[in-house]
Each structure stands twice: as structure tokens, then as C-alpha cells.
Design a protein around this motif. Structure first.
Motif: not given
Length: 367
Positions: A173-177, A194-199, A212-221, A251-259
Motif C-alpha cells: 500500500n502506497a500509504m507508507v509514504e 521497507v519492502f514493497v510487494s509488487v507481483n 483493495r491494495a494500491s494499484a501496481p503503478h502506485r506501489r512503484l511510485r 518487468k517488475v524488477l526493471e521498473r522497481a530498479a528504475a524507481e
């Protein structure tokens, strides 16, 4: 409008489970009977289950484990049950201990440990307490939607920050921000990771798997926000469900690394106890054409069964498909420069036990 079959589960918008089967400890079983009065069975009129939060007074909040496949020895969960509603959640069967269902009850009947911070402070003050990082969110998500108002996770973080106690957080959940004002100073002292789960990167699939979890793109942000604030953050591609979301691993790993994620981990889906029935029900509703294939691959990773609790293999599985996932993950981690999730060492030497409240206040400020 048409009457729905009372014996056939129907997908419920905003919920992961479609039914409320009895827990394994229940001795009474319930079944639906159609008495001919169809008005209560019209799909347009059927009420959606609402979330009910029940406060509870915890006697202890720090749990301990010695499982060889879990890389922390202490954990804390502010909530029992999780409104995210992830259908694959291995914690669902724990609701049976409350005489509640691992199905809809798990995501709609939440228990909140209202005295969490008070009990945590007491436990950290005990003579002989041995410091090791506390994982927050090992069972249920500490930033699930009810946290927005209850703020139990934040209260626990305030105690840990005051005591300079290290911790790790797992969330989807992006609420961690919201708690960056606490997390950033803790990170500067090597007290938090912190570990953010994106599958998956598929919003449509995520809306059904983890409604009801944050959308994947929102977790990446959120990973990017944490990294920008100096908080060491990793990505967990978890759980990987064969023939459903495994295609997105790289793709998840690539996007997470970029963030800015610094480390990565993964697990495969686990289906203990009642969860195997709930997951099969979900597949029949949302992926009927591939349901048989998905379960076949899961069984191949667990010696022909839906689940194998062997500590050596329960997180990753075994066999040809499990080996393929492992190799893909390792290659992707090398490509994007990820460290292992356990490589970051948090500082346990800064800890100072909580001080009891005093009407005289503090004569001398601590460093």
C-alpha cells in the motif's frame, strides 16, 4: 435481474474471496437453501459485505519465530485480518483461530490491537530484552485501508523511533509514504528498511487478485518516494503464481530498479489449509480457462500436492518450473544490480529502552 444460484459463489466487486467457508475448527456447517423467495437473491439487490473493525486488547505484540526460511526472528502485526483482500494470502487460515472464516470474514472482519503502542513500549522495557529487527507486516499488511484512520502502525513506529529500535516493513500500500517523516530519520540511523510487494503490472489482474491494495503503478511510485527520501527500499515479487503473473517478473524488477529499489526477493504462491479451496474458487470465477493449468504447475512445485509445508521448499517450490523461476530471478537481479533482500544490516547498537513517564520530566536530554 435474475436470481443467482445460492450454491454457486459469485464474484464480489472490491473483495477477493467470493464465499465464507467455515474454518477448519468449526463443527457446524452451513448450506444455502432456496425457499422460493427470490427477492433476497437478486444480484442487483445483494448487499456488498462491509468492513467491520473490532478493537481488541493485546496481551503481547512481539511474536518470535525460528523458522529457517524466514530471515527475521521478531515480528509485529497491528491487525488481524486484512482489508486488502488478496485471495492468495497465506494468512487467511489464521482467522480460523478467531472462529471466523478465512474467506470474506478475513477481509471484512478486522481485529485492531488498540493498545499496540502501549504493549510494545512495555515489552521493549523488560529487563534482558535482546534487540533484533522487528518485522512489521509479516502476516497482515500494516498499511491496509483501516490504518488511515486508526494509525496503529504509525503509533508503533513512533515508539520504535523514540527507542532507536530497528525494524523492517512489508506492504503493498502506497500509504507508507504518509510516515516518511518518521522513516527518513530512522533510515539515516540505519534503523529501517521497507519492502514493497509488487507481483504484476496488470491493473485488471491486480484488481481481482488484491482488490483493495494500491494499484501496481502506485506501489512503484511509492518505491520512488521512499528512495528519494533516503529510505532503503526493496521490491518483493510475491507471490508468483505460475501461468497467471509470472510473465511480469522481469518487468517488475526493471521498473522497481528504475524507481530506486536496492534489493529484491520473491516467493511462489502458498496454499495452506482452507486457502487451497478459496484459491480454486477464485480461479473458477476469474480465470476458468487456465485454472487447471495453474493448479497443475502449482502441484508440480509441491510434489504433486496443492501445498507442501517443508521449510526448505515452501517459499520457492521445487522441480523444473521452480528452478526456471529461480534462474529468471537471478538473471534479472544481476541485470538490474539488485542485492539480496537480507544483505542490508540494520543497526542494533543504538537501542535505548523506553523511559517510564515521570511527572518531573527529563532533567537531561539524551543524545
Amino acid at each position: 435481474m435474475h436470481a443467482i444460484d445460492p450454491d454457486r459463489p459469485q464474484a464480489i466487486k472490491g473483495r477477493g474471496a467470493a464465499s465464507n467457508p467455515e474454518g477448519r475448527f468449526e463443527t457446524v456447517r452451513h448450506s444455502h437453501e432456496d425457499d422460493g423467495w427470490q427477492s433476497a437473491l437478486l444480484d442487483a439487490d445483494a448487499p456488498r459485505p462491509r468492513t467491520q473493525v473490532t478493537p481488541e486488547r493485546a496481551r503481547s505484540v512481539i511474536t518470535r519465530n525460528d523458522s529457517p526460511d524466514i530471515h527475521f526472528t521478531q515480528a509485529m502485526n497491528p491487525y488481524r485480518g486484512c482489508e486488502h483482500g488478496c485471495v492468495y494470502c497465506f494468512a487467511r487460515p489464521s482467522h480460523s483461530y478467531l472462529n471466523l472464516s478465512p474467506g470474506l470474514d478475513f477481509e471484512t472482519r478486522i481485529r485492531a490491537k488498540e493498545n499496540l503502542a502501549e504493549v510494545l513500549r512495555r515489552e521493549l522495557s523488560r529487563p534482558g530484552y535482546e534487540v533484533s529487527p522487528i518485522n512489521i507486516g509479516s502476516n497482515t499488511d500494516p498499511y491496509q485501508p483501516v490504518e488511515k484512520n486508526l494509525r496503529l502502525t504509525r503509533a508503533a513506529l513512533e515508539v520504535l523511533a523514540e527507542c532507536r529500535h530497528p525494524c523492517t516493513i512489508v506492504t503493498k500500500n502506497a500509504m507508507v509514504e504518509r510516515d516518511l517523516d518518521l522513516l527518513a530519520p530512522m533510515a539515516a540511523q540505519r534503523l529501517v528498511q521497507v519492502f514493497v510487494s509488487v507481483n504484476s503490472l496488470d491493473n485488471c489482474l491486480a484488481a481481482k487478485l488484491e482488490p483493495r491494495a494500491s494499484a501496481p503503478h502506485r506501489r512503484l511510485r511509492a518505491i520512488g518516494a521512499l528512495a528519494d527520501a533516503g529510505v532503503p527500499v526493496g521490491v518483493l515479487v510475491a507471490p508468483i503464481i505460475p501461468a497467471l503473473n509470472d510473465k511480469d517478473m522481469e518487468k517488475v524488477l526493471e521498473r522497481a530498479a528504475a524507481e530506486g529499489a536496492r534489493c529484491a526477493g520473491y516467493t511462489t504462491v502458498r496454499l495452506p489449509w482452507e486457502l487451497k479451496t478459496l484459491f480454486r474458487e477464485w480461479l473458477a470465477l476469474h480465470a476458468p480457462q487456465r485454472a487447471e493449468h495453474v493448479m497443475s504447475l502449482i502441484q508440480q512445485m509441491h510434489g504433486g500436492r496443492d501445498y507442501d509445508s517443508d521449510f526448505r521448499t515452501r517459499m520457492r517450490g521445487k522441480g523444473v518450473f521452480a528452478d526456471l523461476l529461480r534462474r529468471r530471478f537471478e538473471v534479472a537481479c544481476r541485470r538490474y544490480g539488485f542485492a539480496r533482500a537480507r544483505d542490508l544490516q540494520l543497526d542494533t547498537d543504538r537501542f535505548r529502552p523506553p523511559r517510564p513517564p515521570s511527572p518531573q520530566g527529563e532533567l537531561f536530554a539524551a543524545d
